[in-house]
Design a protein around this motif. Structure first.
Motif, PDB file in Angstrom:
ATOM      1  N   TYR A 115       0.831  -1.208   0.000  1.00 49.18           N
ATOM      2  CA  TYR A 115       0.000   0.000   0.000  1.00 49.18           C
ATOM      3  C   TYR A 115       0.869   1.262   0.000  1.00 49.18           C
ATOM      4  O   TYR A 115       0.572   2.240  -0.691  1.00 49.18           O
ATOM      5  CB  TYR A 115      -0.946   0.018   1.197  1.00 49.18           C
ATOM      6  CG  TYR A 115      -2.191  -0.812   0.995  1.00 49.18           C
ATOM      7  CD1 TYR A 115      -3.131  -0.486   0.026  1.00 49.18           C
ATOM      8  CD2 TYR A 115      -2.432  -1.930   1.793  1.00 49.18           C
ATOM      9  CE1 TYR A 115      -4.278  -1.247  -0.158  1.00 49.18           C
ATOM     10  CE2 TYR A 115      -3.577  -2.698   1.620  1.00 49.18           C
ATOM     11  CZ  TYR A 115      -4.496  -2.355   0.643  1.00 49.18           C
ATOM     12  OH  TYR A 115      -5.621  -3.108   0.470  1.00 49.18           O
ATOM     13  N   ASP A 136       2.320   1.804  -3.446  1.00 56.72           N
ATOM     14  CA  ASP A 136       1.284   2.312  -4.342  1.00 56.72           C
ATOM     15  C   ASP A 136       1.022   3.790  -4.060  1.00 56.72           C
ATOM     16  O   ASP A 136       0.878   4.591  -4.985  1.00 56.72           O
ATOM     17  CB  ASP A 136      -0.002   1.494  -4.176  1.00 56.72           C
ATOM     18  CG  ASP A 136      -1.088   1.960  -5.126  1.00 56.72           C
ATOM     19  OD1 ASP A 136      -0.843   1.959  -6.348  1.00 56.72           O
ATOM     20  OD2 ASP A 136      -2.169   2.352  -4.638  1.00 56.72           O
ATOM     21  N   TRP A 137       0.967   4.157  -2.802  1.00 59.00           N
ATOM     22  CA  TRP A 137       0.732   5.548  -2.419  1.00 59.00           C
ATOM     23  C   TRP A 137       1.880   6.438  -2.905  1.00 59.00           C
ATOM     24  O   TRP A 137       1.647   7.525  -3.419  1.00 59.00           O
ATOM     25  CB  TRP A 137       0.565   5.645  -0.911  1.00 59.00           C
ATOM     26  CG  TRP A 137       0.278   7.025  -0.418  1.00 59.00           C
ATOM     27  CD1 TRP A 137       1.047   7.778   0.396  1.00 59.00           C
ATOM     28  CD2 TRP A 137      -0.867   7.836  -0.711  1.00 59.00           C
ATOM     29  NE1 TRP A 137       0.464   8.998   0.628  1.00 59.00           N
ATOM     30  CE2 TRP A 137      -0.714   9.058  -0.037  1.00 59.00           C
ATOM     31  CE3 TRP A 137      -2.011   7.648  -1.492  1.00 59.00           C
ATOM     32  CZ2 TRP A 137      -1.643  10.088  -0.119  1.00 59.00           C
ATOM     33  CZ3 TRP A 137      -2.937   8.675  -1.561  1.00 59.00           C
ATOM     34  CH2 TRP A 137      -2.746   9.864  -0.881  1.00 59.00           C
ATOM     35  N   ASP A 197       3.823   5.876  -5.483  1.00 55.40           N
ATOM     36  CA  ASP A 197       3.698   5.978  -6.942  1.00 55.40           C
ATOM     37  C   ASP A 197       2.642   7.023  -7.312  1.00 55.40           C
ATOM     38  O   ASP A 197       2.831   7.810  -8.243  1.00 55.40           O
ATOM     39  CB  ASP A 197       3.335   4.630  -7.559  1.00 55.40           C
ATOM     40  CG  ASP A 197       4.479   3.632  -7.511  1.00 55.40           C
ATOM     41  OD1 ASP A 197       5.649   4.060  -7.321  1.00 55.40           O
ATOM     42  OD2 ASP A 197       4.210   2.418  -7.643  1.00 55.40           O
ATOM     43  N   THR A 198       1.536   7.029  -6.578  1.00 52.80           N
ATOM     44  CA  THR A 198       0.476   8.012  -6.818  1.00 52.80           C
ATOM     45  C   THR A 198       0.985   9.422  -6.546  1.00 52.80           C
ATOM     46  O   THR A 198       0.740  10.346  -7.339  1.00 52.80           O
ATOM     47  CB  THR A 198      -0.746   7.708  -5.930  1.00 52.80           C
ATOM     48  OG1 THR A 198      -1.220   6.393  -6.234  1.00 52.80           O
ATOM     49  CG2 THR A 198      -1.861   8.713  -6.156  1.00 52.80           C
ATOM     50  N   LEU A 199       1.704   9.603  -5.457  1.00 51.56           N
ATOM     51  CA  LEU A 199       2.248  10.918  -5.133  1.00 51.56           C
ATOM     52  C   LEU A 199       3.273  11.369  -6.174  1.00 51.56           C
ATOM     53  O   LEU A 199       3.283  12.539  -6.581  1.00 51.56           O
ATOM     54  CB  LEU A 199       2.878  10.909  -3.745  1.00 51.56           C
ATOM     55  CG  LEU A 199       1.924  10.834  -2.560  1.00 51.56           C
ATOM     56  CD1 LEU A 199       2.716  10.711  -1.255  1.00 51.56           C
ATOM     57  CD2 LEU A 199       1.021  12.049  -2.509  1.00 51.56           C
ATOM     58  N   ASP A 200       4.125  10.460  -6.616  1.00 51.05           N
ATOM     59  CA  ASP A 200       5.113  10.791  -7.644  1.00 51.05           C
ATOM     60  C   ASP A 200       4.426  11.260  -8.923  1.00 51.05           C
ATOM     61  O   ASP A 200       4.836  12.247  -9.532  1.00 51.05           O
ATOM     62  CB  ASP A 200       6.004   9.586  -7.959  1.00 51.05           C
ATOM     63  CG  ASP A 200       7.043   9.307  -6.898  1.00 51.05           C
ATOM     64  OD1 ASP A 200       7.301  10.200  -6.068  1.00 51.05           O
ATOM     65  OD2 ASP A 200       7.602   8.190  -6.905  1.00 51.05           O
ATOM     66  N   GLN A 201       3.382  10.546  -9.333  1.00 54.42           N
ATOM     67  CA  GLN A 201       2.665  10.919 -10.548  1.00 54.42           C
ATOM     68  C   GLN A 201       1.992  12.275 -10.378  1.00 54.42           C
ATOM     69  O   GLN A 201       1.979  13.088 -11.306  1.00 54.42           O
ATOM     70  CB  GLN A 201       1.628   9.852 -10.919  1.00 54.42           C
ATOM     71  CG  GLN A 201       1.017  10.075 -12.278  1.00 54.42           C
ATOM     72  CD  GLN A 201       2.062  10.101 -13.383  1.00 54.42           C
ATOM     73  OE1 GLN A 201       2.914   9.219 -13.481  1.00 54.42           O
ATOM     74  NE2 GLN A 201       2.003  11.105 -14.239  1.00 54.42           N
ATOM     75  N   THR A 202       1.473  12.558  -9.195  1.00 54.02           N
ATOM     76  CA  THR A 202       0.848  13.854  -8.927  1.00 54.02           C
ATOM     77  C   THR A 202       1.874  14.977  -9.038  1.00 54.02           C
ATOM     78  O   THR A 202       1.605  16.020  -9.638  1.00 54.02           O
ATOM     79  CB  THR A 202       0.200  13.858  -7.526  1.00 54.02           C
ATOM     80  OG1 THR A 202      -0.790  12.826  -7.477  1.00 54.02           O
ATOM     81  CG2 THR A 202      -0.443  15.193  -7.215  1.00 54.02           C
ATOM     82  N   ASP A 255       2.668  15.521 -12.724  1.00 55.47           N
ATOM     83  CA  ASP A 255       1.581  16.243 -13.385  1.00 55.47           C
ATOM     84  C   ASP A 255       1.581  17.717 -13.002  1.00 55.47           C
ATOM     85  O   ASP A 255       1.397  18.592 -13.854  1.00 55.47           O
ATOM     86  CB  ASP A 255       0.228  15.620 -13.036  1.00 55.47           C
ATOM     87  CG  ASP A 255       0.053  14.225 -13.615  1.00 55.47           C
ATOM     88  OD1 ASP A 255       0.807  13.853 -14.549  1.00 55.47           O
ATOM     89  OD2 ASP A 255      -0.834  13.493 -13.124  1.00 55.47           O
TER      90      ASP A 255
END
Length: 86
Positions: free
Chosen positions: A23, A26-27, A29-34, A37
């Motif tokens: 988890y 995954d979190w 990875d989500t923060l990196d993508q944010t 962007d």
């Protein structure tokens, strides 16, 4: 950590840790993508801002409605330049 845990308890604990790690990965990875962007959006906004500043500079140096500029008017500093007392 107590050393007298049964193998089943150790397996359960290990599984819980692996689940938490999954988890967290995954979190992250989500923060990196944010962040990626947001950097792209910031870059685009900076380009737009630079273009707008350039257009404003160009328009400020154009004569207004066919009027000829007064002598020395083209030597005026741009509006975004700080006065010497700053």
């Amino acid at each position: 950590m107590p050393h007298n845990l049964s193998p089943a308890a150790l397996d359960a604990r290990l599984e819980a840790l692996e689940t938490r790690l999954a988890y967290q990965e995954d979190w992250l990875d989500t923060l990196d993508q944010t962040v990626i962007d947001q950097q792209r959006r910031l870059d685009a906004l900076e380009k737009i801002s630079a273009l707008m500043r350039e257009r404003l500079r160009e328009r400020s140096h154009e004569p207004s409605h066919g009027q000829t500029p007064t002598p020395g008017e083209s030597d005026a500093p741009p509006d975004d330049e700080r006065p010497p007392h700053y």
